[in-house]
Design a protein around this motif. Structure first.
Motif, PDB file in Angstrom:
ATOM      1  N   SER A  21      -1.875  -4.904   1.020  1.00 16.35           N
ATOM      2  CA  SER A  21      -3.253  -5.489   0.803  1.00 16.35           C
ATOM      3  C   SER A  21      -3.046  -6.894   0.319  1.00 16.35           C
TER       4      SER A  21
ATOM      5  N   ASP B 295       0.781  -1.133  -0.096  1.00 20.74           N
ATOM      6  CA  ASP B 295      -0.069  -0.069  -0.089  1.00 20.74           C
ATOM      7  C   ASP B 295       1.070   1.317   0.024  1.00 20.74           C
TER       8      ASP B 295
ATOM      9  N   LYS C 120      -8.015  -3.896  -1.636  1.00 22.26           N
ATOM     10  CA  LYS C 120      -7.223  -2.535  -1.852  1.00 22.26           C
ATOM     11  C   LYS C 120      -8.336  -1.371  -2.128  1.00 22.26           C
TER      12      LYS C 120
ATOM     13  N   LYS D 138     -10.015  -0.458   0.931  1.00 24.99           N
ATOM     14  CA  LYS D 138      -9.251   0.510   2.000  1.00 24.99           C
ATOM     15  C   LYS D 138      -9.338   1.709   1.329  1.00 24.99           C
TER      16      LYS D 138
END
Length: 330
Positions: A287, A205, A316, A319
């Protein structure tokens, strides 16, 4: 029978052997031509490239027999790696280490003569041998020893070439090519033995932000930190690799999805502690998406990668929506 002792550097030796990423890979012509050549040059029935695992020897190439493995405790090669140079046994019946060895006592194709030259990694660990075997006692002179050393040097060069072709240059873990070979072999074994496995795709990330704000040198350091954490956190039985960029993958042998999730959670905690201990200017988060391998309905490694990549994207994106990851794929 005298079983071979363990080398003083056994842990380091095993680590360097496994780092070659060559164990249990298919036969290759570049190794097979060396064992064929050894048979012809010395006029022996058997020649091998033997690599010594913890409790057995595995043959990357064997000319003259069909076996793939043999116990380490009865092996001649286990004794040979304790030597700094070629080990020669001209008549095993007259050698106190081997005269009552089952390989010598057998009535069918007994080992009478053995000569093996240790194979070293670039760091110096003796991981196996190039060796020749005869069913009759024979002499082995200085010219013969020089020839065997030359062949062993060629085998060492091929081991290095194999590692280079299957290792990621930056992080020194398996690359995509190596993973696709080793991973499919592991899945085939799981199918035969009816064992579970789980595969997870990992994507860092905010990695782009590290490159953009701190520079690509720091980005490379982050990738190396991530790989170092993988080396500590995952088992020898697990196969992990850098696929490219900030994308990594782990194949957990013998673990169902719930167990693999637990391992990933521990890995995440270790990664955070490692980053803090190293006093980096960034935090490393990732992720992931896990898919489970079903030996009764097996999917190929490519199919598992597609499934785990899709789940990683979902994680992802979740998030991003929650505002915990910057927009755009890191």
């Amino acid at each position: 029978m005298k079983a071979p002792a363990l080398p003083a550097d056994e842990s380091r030796r095993l680590a360097q052997l496994r780092a070659l990423n060559i164990l249990h890979t298919p036969a290759e012509e570049r190794f097979d031509r060396l064992t064929r050549l050894a048979r012809r040059l010395f006029g022996v029935p058997v020649a091998l490239v033997s690599l010594l695992e913890e409790d057995h020897q595995w043959f990357k190439s064997i000319a003259g027999q069909s076996a793939a493995t043999a116990p380490r405790n009865t092996s001649f090669c286990g004794h040979a790696v304790l030597q700094d140079d070629v080990m020669v046994v001209e008549n095993a019946l007259e050698d106190e280490r081997f005269h009552d060895n089952p390989l010598v006592k057998t009535s069918e194709n007994p080992v009478r003569f053995y000569a093996g030259c240790p194979l070293r990694t670039p760091a110096g660990a003796k991981v196996g041998t190039l060796c020749i075997v005869d069913h009759h006692a024979r002499e082995f002179n200085a010219d013969d020893m020089n020839t065997l050393r030359d062949l062993a040097a060629m085998a060492e060069a091929e081991l290095v070439a194999f590692q280079t072709a299957t290792s990621d240059e930056l992080t020194q873990i398996t690359n995509r090519r190596g993973f696709m070979t080793l991973g499919q072999l592991a899945l085939n074994e799981c199918e035969v033995r009816q064992l579970p496995a789980s595969l997870t795709f990992l994507d860092l990330d905010r990695f782009k932000a590290i490159n953009d704000t701190l520079g690509h040198r720091e980005g490379d350091r982050a990738l190396m930190d991530f790989a170092d954490a993988m080396k500590v956190s995952f088992r020898h039985a697990d196969i992990f690799a850098r696929l490219g960029g900030d994308e990594f993958v782990v194949l957990f042998n013998g673990l169902q999805q719930a167990d693999a999730e637990g391992v990933l959670a521990r890995f995440d905690r270790f990664l955070q502690k490692q980053t803090q201990d190293l006093d980096r200017r960034y935090a490393l988060h990732f992720s992931s998406g896990i898919v489970e391998f079903d030996p009764d309905h097996p999917l190929s490694l490519e199919q598992l990668l597609e499934g785990s990549d899709a789940r990683m994207y979902e994680a992802k994106n979740g998030k991003k929506k929650a505002g915990t990851v910057m927009p755009g794929r890191a």
